[in-house]
Design an enzyme around this catalytic site. Structure first.
Site, PDB file in Angstrom:
ATOM      1  N   HIS A  62       0.839  -1.203   0.000  1.00 12.54           N
ATOM      2  CA  HIS A  62       0.000   0.000   0.000  1.00 12.54           C
ATOM      3  C   HIS A  62       0.872   1.250   0.000  1.00 12.54           C
ATOM      4  O   HIS A  62       1.921   1.281   0.633  1.00 12.54           O
ATOM      5  CB  HIS A  62      -0.928   0.007   1.220  1.00 12.54           C
ATOM      6  CG  HIS A  62      -2.119  -0.877   1.028  1.00 12.54           C
ATOM      7  ND1 HIS A  62      -3.344  -0.388   0.646  1.00 12.54           N
ATOM      8  CD2 HIS A  62      -2.260  -2.213   1.114  1.00 12.54           C
ATOM      9  CE1 HIS A  62      -4.184  -1.394   0.524  1.00 12.54           C
ATOM     10  NE2 HIS A  62      -3.553  -2.517   0.797  1.00 12.54           N
ATOM     11  N   SER A  79      -6.197   3.484  -5.811  1.00  4.45           N
ATOM     12  CA  SER A  79      -5.631   4.306  -4.735  1.00  4.45           C
ATOM     13  C   SER A  79      -5.764   5.792  -5.049  1.00  4.45           C
ATOM     14  O   SER A  79      -6.074   6.603  -4.163  1.00  4.45           O
ATOM     15  CB  SER A  79      -4.159   3.958  -4.495  1.00  4.45           C
ATOM     16  OG  SER A  79      -4.046   2.702  -3.884  1.00  4.45           O
ATOM     17  N   GLU A  82      -9.363   6.789  -4.422  1.00  5.04           N
ATOM     18  CA  GLU A  82      -9.671   6.747  -2.993  1.00  5.04           C
ATOM     19  C   GLU A  82      -9.070   7.956  -2.270  1.00  5.04           C
ATOM     20  O   GLU A  82      -9.750   8.619  -1.488  1.00  5.04           O
ATOM     21  CB  GLU A  82      -9.161   5.433  -2.390  1.00  5.04           C
ATOM     22  CG  GLU A  82      -9.942   4.226  -2.879  1.00  5.04           C
ATOM     23  CD  GLU A  82      -9.201   2.900  -2.791  1.00  5.04           C
ATOM     24  OE1 GLU A  82      -9.788   1.892  -3.222  1.00  5.04           O
ATOM     25  OE2 GLU A  82      -8.051   2.866  -2.310  1.00  5.04           O
ATOM     26  N   GLN A  83      -7.817   8.263  -2.553  1.00  4.38           N
ATOM     27  CA  GLN A  83      -7.175   9.393  -1.894  1.00  4.38           C
ATOM     28  C   GLN A  83      -7.784  10.722  -2.341  1.00  4.38           C
ATOM     29  O   GLN A  83      -8.001  11.624  -1.525  1.00  4.38           O
ATOM     30  CB  GLN A  83      -5.662   9.366  -2.127  1.00  4.38           C
ATOM     31  CG  GLN A  83      -4.989   8.225  -1.381  1.00  4.38           C
ATOM     32  CD  GLN A  83      -3.494   8.376  -1.256  1.00  4.38           C
ATOM     33  OE1 GLN A  83      -2.957   9.476  -1.230  1.00  4.38           O
ATOM     34  NE2 GLN A  83      -2.800   7.239  -1.167  1.00  4.38           N
ATOM     35  N   ALA A 117      -9.160   2.764   5.203  1.00  6.32           N
ATOM     36  CA  ALA A 117     -10.146   2.859   4.125  1.00  6.32           C
ATOM     37  C   ALA A 117     -10.691   4.286   4.167  1.00  6.32           C
ATOM     38  O   ALA A 117     -11.412   4.643   5.095  1.00  6.32           O
ATOM     39  CB  ALA A 117     -11.253   1.834   4.319  1.00  6.32           C
ATOM     40  N   VAL A 118     -10.324   5.096   3.201  1.00  7.56           N
ATOM     41  CA  VAL A 118     -10.616   6.523   3.260  1.00  7.56           C
ATOM     42  C   VAL A 118     -12.017   6.894   2.777  1.00  7.56           C
ATOM     43  O   VAL A 118     -12.446   8.028   2.982  1.00  7.56           O
ATOM     44  CB  VAL A 118      -9.560   7.351   2.488  1.00  7.56           C
ATOM     45  CG1 VAL A 118      -8.177   7.152   3.093  1.00  7.56           C
ATOM     46  CG2 VAL A 118      -9.570   7.031   1.012  1.00  7.56           C
TER      47      VAL A 118
END
Length: 167
Positions: A62, A79, A82-83, A117-118
């Site tokens: 990650h 990713s 998500e970010q 987990a954002v």
């Protein structure tokens, strides 16, 4: 679905760790679950029975939150989304410096990046969790990080397949 097709589609659900999808497919044979929840259960079972060294490898796959890969545009598409959804692509210089310092301290203490987990979280929520969890023992944080990896996998599967996928 062939094994190769399955791995191509789901091999990245556990970040850069296609062995989880390979093992899930091999364990399920022709009975591969067709829902996010069912497939998540099959894949999570493989993650949980992996060796501690393999689990650590999944954690280390990650990226740092708001880290150098994000700046260089080298995150996986999942990713990156998500970010960005949590606003980590729009940090002020001071916020970025705080994330950088926490990332470095966390990796030094635990040997793997901070994982959360954002989805549904703000950058302030994430910073608060970061600052709380950095006080954990390595054993506590290893378990917490693994649980977060499983949650991320479920969210990713939920975007790919029918089913809840938003635990």
């Amino acid at each position: 679905m062939t094994r190769a097709d399955f791995i191509a589609r789901f091999g990245g659900v556990f970040e850069h760790s296609p062995f989880i999808a390979e093992r899930a497919y091999d364990a399920c044979g022709n009975e591969v679950p067709r829902t996010a929840d069912g497939l998540h259960a099959a894949m999570a079972a493989q993650f949980r029975t992996a060796s501690a060294e393999e689990q650590l490898g999944v954690l280390r796959a990650h990226p740092d939150l708001a880290g150098r890969l994000a700046i260089a545009g080298e995150l996986t598409e999942d990713s990156r989304k998500e970010q960005a959804g949590a606003g980590l692509d729009r940090l002020s210089a001071a916020e970025h410096a705080r994330f950088t310092a926490l990332n470095a301290a966390y990796v030094e203490k635990f040997g793997f990046p901070f994982i959360i987990a954002v989805k549904g979280l703000t950058k302030d929520d994430i910073l608060s969790a970061f600052e709380t969890r950095i006080e954990n023992s390595r054993e506590q944080e290893f378990e917490t990080a693994k649980a977060q990896v499983e949650r991320i996998a479920l969210l990713r599967l939920g975007a790919l397949l029918p089913g809840d996928g938003d635990a």
